[in-house]
Design an enzyme around this catalytic site. Structure first.
Site, PDB file in Angstrom:
ATOM      1  N   LYS A  68      46.037  -9.498-105.968  1.00  0.00           N
ATOM      2  CA  LYS A  68      47.352  -9.538-106.593  1.00  0.00           C
ATOM      3  C   LYS A  68      47.346  -9.131-108.066  1.00  0.00           C
ATOM      4  O   LYS A  68      48.348  -8.625-108.571  1.00  0.00           O
ATOM      5  CB  LYS A  68      47.977 -10.922-106.429  1.00  0.00           C
ATOM      6  CG  LYS A  68      48.340 -11.250-104.988  1.00  0.00           C
ATOM      7  CD  LYS A  68      49.061 -12.581-104.884  1.00  0.00           C
ATOM      8  CE  LYS A  68      49.477 -12.882-103.457  1.00  0.00           C
ATOM      9  NZ  LYS A  68      50.255 -14.139-103.339  1.00  0.00           N
ATOM     10  N   ASP A 105      57.186 -13.215-103.684  1.00  0.00           N
ATOM     11  CA  ASP A 105      57.000 -14.660-103.519  1.00  0.00           C
ATOM     12  C   ASP A 105      58.072 -15.437-104.275  1.00  0.00           C
ATOM     13  O   ASP A 105      58.556 -16.468-103.799  1.00  0.00           O
ATOM     14  CB  ASP A 105      55.614 -15.080-104.026  1.00  0.00           C
ATOM     15  CG  ASP A 105      54.499 -14.700-103.077  1.00  0.00           C
ATOM     16  OD1 ASP A 105      54.760 -14.581-101.868  1.00  0.00           O
ATOM     17  OD2 ASP A 105      53.365 -14.509-103.550  1.00  0.00           O
TER      18      ASP A 105
END
Length: 271
Positions: A68, A105
């Site tokens: 990420k 997210d």
């Protein structure tokens, strides 16, 4: 014959990922027969080579740990949302060859709460201080009007979460993990700990609790979530987050305005 379109999830380990099940269910439900979604075991050293070898049929990538942050230098641009937490879980591969990063997210967490009728909260508590906690803080920056108490195990983590709060515009009050039972006084509790991290707290719930968002989905329910459900109070789990963030990814990859939420949720529940 329609031009094939590809997407996939990358990470290491990746065999456990439910993303292929969710996205392929969405394609089937919406008759996107020329779309497919796979998984690839890719670590940080392998990431540049993988990205460089993608052909024009590729539309998007989902990223999990440990990629990420590693992906950011390899992208042409990232969204303000992703930049706010220095984490990209979504890469859109454009027809001109450029790569754009985003973080779904954060809106996924917000959407899951909105679905349960939680659009604003006066205060909140976060259990844990890892990477997911920063995303939780970013989400709370949009819906929490007051203070967020973060329960951590070390001064270093406390300092980190305070810095994240300053960066995201959230009033953060770090608190020692030894006092974590006090988190249950908050109207919204977000647990971001690994499996087993909150098991010791499950037997210490008061009679009245607010809403719990436990970001784990395996194993489920966690002891804390099970105890919470016994109180008859609202509980959200990792599948809620996974499905909602995947809906945002689906839209970015395909450009299709239809929502595959129902199909993705059914696929997640049928595991």
């Amino acid at each position: 014959m329609a031009t094939p379109h590809r997407a996939a999830v990358l990470g290491s380990p990746i065999a456990h990922s439910l993303s292929p099940r969710l996205h392929n269910a969405a394609y089937r439900a919406l008759d996107l027969d020329d779309w497919s979604y796979d998984r690839f075991e890719i670590d940080e050293p392998a990431l540049p080579g993988f990205l460089g070898g993608l052909g024009p049929e590729w539309a998007g990538l989902s990223l999990t740990m440990p990629l990420k942050r590693a992906v950011i230098p390899l992208l042409d641009e990232i969204s303000d949302t992703a930049a706010s937490v220095e984490a990209v879980n979504t890469v859109v591969l454009r027809p001109d060859g450029s790569k754009a990063g985003d973080n779904t997210d954060i809106p996924g967490l917000i959407a899951a709460l909105h679905e349960r009728g939680i659009e604003k909260t006066e205060s909140a508590a976060i259990l844990g201080a890892g990477a997911t906690a920063s995303s939780a803080l970013a989400a709370l920056a949009r819906i929490c009007t007051g203070e967020v108490t973060v329960y951590v195990r070390s001064k270093r983590r406390a300092d980190e979460m305070r810095q994240w709060g300053d960066r995201l515009g959230v009033r953060v009050r770090p608190a020692d993990w030894a006092d974590a039972v006090r988190a249950f006084e908050a109207p919204l509790v977000i647990s971001t700990t690994p499996a087993g991290g909150t098991d010791e707290l499950a037997g210490q719930l008061p009679a009245q609790v607010g809403t719990l968002f436990d970001v784990l989905y395996e194993p489920w329910p966690t002891p804390l979530a099970a105890a919470w459900q016994e109180r008859g109070a609202p509980v959200l789990g990792g599948l809620d987050l996974l499905v909602h963030q995947a809906v945002f990814q689906f839209g970015q990859f395909t450009g299709d305005p239809r929502s595959p939420l129902a199909a993705m949720r059914e696929a997640a529940r049928s595991v």
